[in-house]
Write a protein that holds these residues in place. Structure first.
Motif, PDB file in Angstrom:
ATOM      1  N   LEU A 221      58.264  -1.648 -20.585  1.00  0.00           N
ATOM      2  CA  LEU A 221      59.482  -0.850 -20.754  1.00  0.00           C
ATOM      3  C   LEU A 221      60.129  -0.679 -19.386  1.00  0.00           C
ATOM      4  O   LEU A 221      59.458  -0.301 -18.423  1.00  0.00           O
ATOM      5  N   LYS A 253      54.547  -1.886 -28.337  1.00  0.00           N
ATOM      6  CA  LYS A 253      55.918  -2.279 -28.004  1.00  0.00           C
ATOM      7  C   LYS A 253      56.895  -1.899 -29.111  1.00  0.00           C
ATOM      8  O   LYS A 253      57.974  -1.359 -28.847  1.00  0.00           O
ATOM      9  N   TYR A 256      58.272   1.747 -29.402  1.00  0.00           N
ATOM     10  CA  TYR A 256      59.354   2.101 -28.474  1.00  0.00           C
ATOM     11  C   TYR A 256      60.653   1.390 -28.831  1.00  0.00           C
ATOM     12  O   TYR A 256      61.734   1.938 -28.667  1.00  0.00           O
ATOM     13  N   VAL A 265      63.028  -3.497 -23.409  1.00  0.00           N
ATOM     14  CA  VAL A 265      61.605  -3.783 -23.623  1.00  0.00           C
ATOM     15  C   VAL A 265      61.383  -5.281 -23.416  1.00  0.00           C
ATOM     16  O   VAL A 265      61.976  -6.104 -24.107  1.00  0.00           O
TER      17      VAL A 265
END
Lengths: 283, 217
Positions: A221, A253, A256, A265
């Protein structure tokens, strides 16, 4: 197939402290920088060095209880060690035939021809690629069940590396219970080959994960100060402050991506995961 | 062990020209020299010492790490080195003895007894040489073993001098003492020498095993 539990080996200031398992039918990678402890772990597994603690079990037996017959089922490659350079391929054929009851001479010679290894040239006159292929061929020509390969691809060009990795895939296809422990400091070698990966740094295992999970679920991130302040940190593994904000390593992952659509990302490559695990701070 | 022996015999090819030269020198000595013991001893000692060189070849370029990951045991490795040395030394000893015997019979020169004594006396010396050299080479490696042997030789010389000096100071005649020892037949002397050599080999092998078991690769 191979169980290393709480293995400790001390060399002056360096301490190897690792726990690893290699399962039947799997290729397990050990990745780390030079001097991280990969070769020390291999040497301990093979009984080449004494240890200061922990247990090593191979084929369900304590390492020290392995018989010559058991050892015939282990194929070994070291980057910096092999048969004397003064020998030729023709010389090592009868040596292997007398050391391994299951040595497959026909397979060995066929593969030597496939890899264009000269039979009567001294090994010391071989190129790096030829030496590496010979080492892997030697390890695989006796119907081993477990291959322990310490940096087998070091110094190889892309073509030679592919040929060598192909040989390892063929070894795995030979018997579904065969297993490999392979080390490298080049992540791309292991990314395409291994089922799971151990990352080692300064003698300690810093991460163990299935390669598929690592490539699909891990991400980096890229957030600024404000985004970082509002970020749910329960799935963050490491954080590193950069010039424009924070780099955060996560193993979730998708969480988020779904909940923080505004943040960048990136796919977590193995190199990035290693860098973050080594250089990043724990959350 | 057979696999290791084959490896060492194959490695001998590297020094092929050296061994051909040794063979030529041996034949030359047999034909030209009257001294049977040097004609047999020289090639026997030199060739048997290839067992020592083979340990250096194994160590070269970190080769031992790979070698000891092969399906062999540490004790098997040590046993193979002694076997290799005895096969080489014994083989050359038998061959050169046969050549000397043929030459002597053809010339009708050397008395058979003298020839037998010369031949038989070489064997225990060769075995003792191996008994000393193999553990030293295993313990100290190629470079340091030369220093270790020189130090050991120096210690023996100093010890000999010390014993002689002490005998002088105490007014003891060592040669007279030796003369007073019971007279043994030649056969018994050679038998004793072979026995001592075999004992030395057994002790040496024990030391080599202890050395190799502690080694880390």
């Amino acid at each position: 197939m191979l169980e290393i539990n709480g293995l400790v080996k001390r060399y002056g200031d360096f301490t190897l402290d690792c726990t690893m398992h290699v399962e039947k039918g799997r290729i397990t990678g050990l990745i780390g920088q030079n001097g991280a402890g990969k070769s020390t772990a291999f040497k301990a597994v093979l009984g080449l060095i004494s240890t200061d603690g922990g247990t090593i079990r191979i084929f369900g037996k304590e390492q020290g209880e392995l018989t010559v017959k058991d050892r015939q089922k282990i194929g070994v490659v070291f980057a910096d060690s092999g048969f004397s350079g003064y020998l030729t391929v023709s010389d090592i054929v009868p040596v292997l035939a007398n050391l391994y009851t299951d040595f497959d001479k026909a397979f060995f010679l066929k593969q030597a021809k496939r890899f264009e290894l000269p039979l009567r040239k001294k090994i010391k006159e071989f190129s790096t690629g030829m030496k590496a292929k010979l080492k892997v061929l030697t390890a695989t020509a006796s119907h081993a069940k477990l291959l322990l390969l310490d940096e087998p691809t070091v110094g190889l060009d892309v073509v030679a590396r592919d040929e060598l990795l192909e040989l390892l895939r063929e070894f795995m296809e030979e018997d579904e219970e065969n297993a490999i422990l392979i080390s490298s400091h080049i992540s791309s070698d292991l990314e395409s080959l291994c089922d799971d990966l151990y990352m080692i740094h300064s003698g300690k295992i810093v991460l163990h994960e299935d390669t598929d999970v690592l490539l699909s679920d891990y991400g980096l991130l890229k957030v600024d100060e404000r985004q970082y302040a509002g970020l749910d940190r329960q799935y963050l593994m490491r954080v590193r402050r950069g010039p424009y904000g924070y780099d955060c390593l996560t193993n979730q992952k998708r969480y988020y991506m779904e909940n923080y659509p505004g943040i960048a990302v990136e796919k977590g490559s193995i190199d990035e995961v290693i860098t973050m695990m080594i250089r990043g701070d724990e959350v | 062990m057979k696999g290791l022996l084959i490896k060492d015999f194959r490695l001998m090819k590297v020094q092929k020209s050296f061994f051909i030269l040794m063979f030529a020198v041996g034949i030359g000595q047999a034909l030209l020299s009257e001294d049977a013991s040097s004609a047999i001893g020289f090639p026997t000692f030199i060739v048997s010492l290839f067992a020592i060189s083979s340990i250096s070849y194994d160590e070269f370029d970190n080769g031992n790490a790979f070698l000891f990951s092969l399906p062999i045991t540490r004790s098997g490795y040590v046993a193979e080195k002694y076997c290799f040395g005895i096969i080489l030394g014994g083989g050359v000893w038998a061959l050169s003895s046969a050549v000397i015997a043929i030459v002597s019979i053809a010339r009708n020169t050397a008395p058979v007894m003298e020839l037998l004594v010369s031949t038989a006396s070489i064997l225990p010396i060769m075995l003792i040489l191996l008994a000393v050299m193999i553990p030293v080479q295993l313990k100290f490696g190629g470079e340091k073993s030369r220093v270790a042997l020189l130090v050991a030789y120096g210690c023996i010389v100093v010890l000999g001098l010390a014993v002689t000096k002490a005998a002088e100071m105490l007014d003891v005649d060592l040669f007279a003492m030796l003369d007073r020892l019971p007279v043994m037949s030649l056969g018994a002397v050679i038998g004793c020498a072979v026995l001592i050599a075999l004992l030395a080999l057994a002790v040496s092998m024990g030391i080599s095993l202890a050395v190799i078991k502690r080694k880390q690769f």
